[in-house]
Design an enzyme around this catalytic site. Structure first.
Site, PDB file in Angstrom:
ATOM      1  N   CYS A 171       7.166  -6.803   7.733  1.00 24.61           N
ATOM      2  CA  CYS A 171       8.355  -6.224   8.372  1.00 24.61           C
ATOM      3  C   CYS A 171       8.875  -7.178   9.444  1.00 24.61           C
ATOM      4  O   CYS A 171       8.096  -7.865  10.093  1.00 24.61           O
ATOM      5  CB  CYS A 171       7.980  -4.877   8.996  1.00 24.61           C
ATOM      6  SG  CYS A 171       9.380  -3.992   9.701  1.00 24.61           S
ATOM      7  N   CYS A 218       3.226  -1.262  16.168  1.00 20.98           N
ATOM      8  CA  CYS A 218       3.101  -1.093  14.715  1.00 20.98           C
ATOM      9  C   CYS A 218       2.321  -2.232  14.061  1.00 20.98           C
ATOM     10  O   CYS A 218       2.639  -3.406  14.265  1.00 20.98           O
ATOM     11  CB  CYS A 218       4.491  -0.989  14.104  1.00 20.98           C
ATOM     12  SG  CYS A 218       4.465  -0.767  12.320  1.00 20.98           S
ATOM     13  N   CYS A 255       3.595   8.458   0.500  1.00 22.28           N
ATOM     14  CA  CYS A 255       4.276   7.610   1.484  1.00 22.28           C
ATOM     15  C   CYS A 255       4.342   6.199   0.896  1.00 22.28           C
ATOM     16  O   CYS A 255       3.314   5.623   0.552  1.00 22.28           O
ATOM     17  CB  CYS A 255       3.465   7.624   2.777  1.00 22.28           C
ATOM     18  SG  CYS A 255       4.104   6.494   4.027  1.00 22.28           S
ATOM     19  N   CYS A 259      -0.200   3.346   8.454  1.00 23.45           N
ATOM     20  CA  CYS A 259       0.378   2.323   7.592  1.00 23.45           C
ATOM     21  C   CYS A 259       0.063   0.903   8.062  1.00 23.45           C
ATOM     22  O   CYS A 259      -0.075   0.636   9.237  1.00 23.45           O
ATOM     23  CB  CYS A 259       1.881   2.520   7.469  1.00 23.45           C
ATOM     24  SG  CYS A 259       2.733   2.551   9.032  1.00 23.45           S
ATOM     25  N   GLU A 298       0.820  -1.209   0.000  1.00 24.75           N
ATOM     26  CA  GLU A 298       0.000   0.000   0.000  1.00 24.75           C
ATOM     27  C   GLU A 298       0.852   1.258   0.000  1.00 24.75           C
ATOM     28  O   GLU A 298       1.994   1.256   0.455  1.00 24.75           O
ATOM     29  CB  GLU A 298      -0.945  -0.004   1.213  1.00 24.75           C
ATOM     30  CG  GLU A 298      -0.268  -0.138   2.541  1.00 24.75           C
ATOM     31  CD  GLU A 298      -1.267  -0.332   3.690  1.00 24.75           C
ATOM     32  OE1 GLU A 298      -1.993  -1.349   3.680  1.00 24.75           O
ATOM     33  OE2 GLU A 298      -1.314   0.527   4.569  1.00 24.75           O
ATOM     34  N   CYS A 348       8.260  -3.878  16.096  1.00 21.23           N
ATOM     35  CA  CYS A 348       7.892  -2.799  17.031  1.00 21.23           C
ATOM     36  C   CYS A 348       6.487  -3.090  17.575  1.00 21.23           C
ATOM     37  O   CYS A 348       5.568  -3.382  16.800  1.00 21.23           O
ATOM     38  CB  CYS A 348       7.912  -1.446  16.327  1.00 21.23           C
ATOM     39  SG  CYS A 348       9.538  -1.021  15.677  1.00 21.23           S
TER      40      CYS A 348
END
Ligand code: SAH
Length: 347
Positions: free
Chosen positions: A116, A123, A109, A337, A96, A120
């Site tokens: 990922c 997130c 962005c 995000c 995205e 974190c």
């Protein structure tokens, strides 16, 4: 070229296209023409490359692919015109990007990985784990597809979507080269921000390249105890080591570093922590971006209250640290995000 498929023509630099043309027995000048079709006119097929001989177009069709995204989903904010795009990749994965409208122009962005590894705790992008790196052309398409869709000029870019850009270092650097090429989109590096959770060895490597991009460092804590708890990368690189790399970066590039600090209620938002942060950044060429943490289901963290956020900012400012509070864009379309991809993956 080690990390990309040689058939991925949109990830190739002009110099590489020149070599490729040599291999195909074609004159060198074709390289620049092809690059312009791909990155300036941004066509989606070889047949549109009108100044190439038909024979060359046929050769390209059989040896190369043009990465071109079709928009799977598009959400437009009724509040501020922010647009969130979801694309389906050739292998069925999703990625995205978000187009934001500011007074100074349009900013996009982009994501750099599918998922990922960094883990974190606050997130959304990391919750379903890491799938793969994005290729340079897949990062570029996140800029080109919105430009095609809206017909508007993209003025700046932030590498702050899904993924850790410095964990996909080679492809991200190649992306930075391609997106700034004068024969293509010609985006100045000064209009590009790259956000990292703090991969120290790569910050040193990046510093030595002396690019004019803005480095954003996701700090989110003023001491190792709290950062260890919310960012696993801190087990690898402690805050003092990270700050040393940041100082090196500024010494080399003379660029101001932006520190991202998401305020989480009761975790990292008290006045003592604000003072500690001010001491950590004392004397550095820096800016602090305060972000009320976005709610993510699994994380269970809550945003700090308004008063708390202003109080935190005031402590920083009173200590001479430049600090702003990030405005929320696309609140009605869940523009934070990782959210759209997660919905798509969950089905
Ligand atoms: N991996 C890179 C870039 C992607 S995230 C990095 O860590 O910097 C972009 C920014 O959004 C980072 O500062 C990240 O820490 C922050 N972020 C992620 N989830 C968030 C959330 N739920 N609320 C607020 N900020 C968040």
């Amino acid at each position: 070229m080690s990390t990309i498929d040689t058939c991925d023509i949109k990830s190739m630099t002009i110099a590489e296209l020149e070599t490729f043309m040599g291999e195909l027995g074609e004159p060198k000048f074709r390289a620049k023409q092809i690059f312009q079709w791909l990155h300036d006119k941004r066509v989606l097929s070889f047949d549109e490359m009108k100044n190439l001989p038909a024979g060359l177009r046929e050769k390209l069709k059989t040896t190369c692919t043009i990465t071109a995204f079709t928009i799977e989903r598009k959400l437009v904010s009724a509040i501020d015109g922010t647009i969130k795009y979801l694309y389906r990749l050739a292998d069925g994965e999703y990625v995205e990007s978000v187009l934001m409208r500011y007074e100074h122009g349009i900013s996009v962005c982009v994501s750099t990985q599918v998922g990922c590894k960094m883990g974190c705790s606050f997130c959304a992008s990391t919750k379903a784990g890491f799938v793969r790196h994005l290729t340079p052309s897949e990062i570029l398409e996140q800029v080109y597809a919105p430009a095609r869709d809206t017909g508007e000029r993209v003025d700046s870019l932030v590498l702050m979507g899904i993924g850790e850009p410095l964990d996909n270092y080679d492809n991200v650097l190649r992306f930075l080269t391609l997106v700034s090429a004068p024969e293509g989109l010609c985006m100045s590096h000064r209009h590009i921000s790259l956000s990292t959770c703090g991969l120290v060895d790569k910050i040193y490597e990046l510093a030595d390249l002396n690019l004019q991009i803005t480095l954003s460092v996701s700090l989110h804590a003023s001491n190792d105890r709290v950062r260890d708890e919310i960012m696993p990368v801190n087990h690898r690189y402690k805050i003092p080591e990270l700050m040393k790399a940041c100082r090196y970066y500024t010494d080399k590039t003379h660029r101001r570093i932006s520190y991202e600090y998401s305020l989480i209620k009761g975790v990292n938002d008290n006045a003592a922590q604000a003072k500690e942060l001010a001491a950590l950044l004392h004397g550095m060429l820096c800016h602090v971006n305060l972000i009320p943490v976005n709610y993510v289901e699994e994380a269970g963290f809550e945003k700090s209250g308004r008063q708390q956020i202003y109080a935190f900012q005031k402590v920083l400012q009173d200590h001479g640290i430049n600090a702003t509070i990030r405005r929320t864009l696309g609140a009605d379309i869940n523009a934070a995000c990782g959210q759209l991809r997660r919905q798509a993956v969950k089905g």
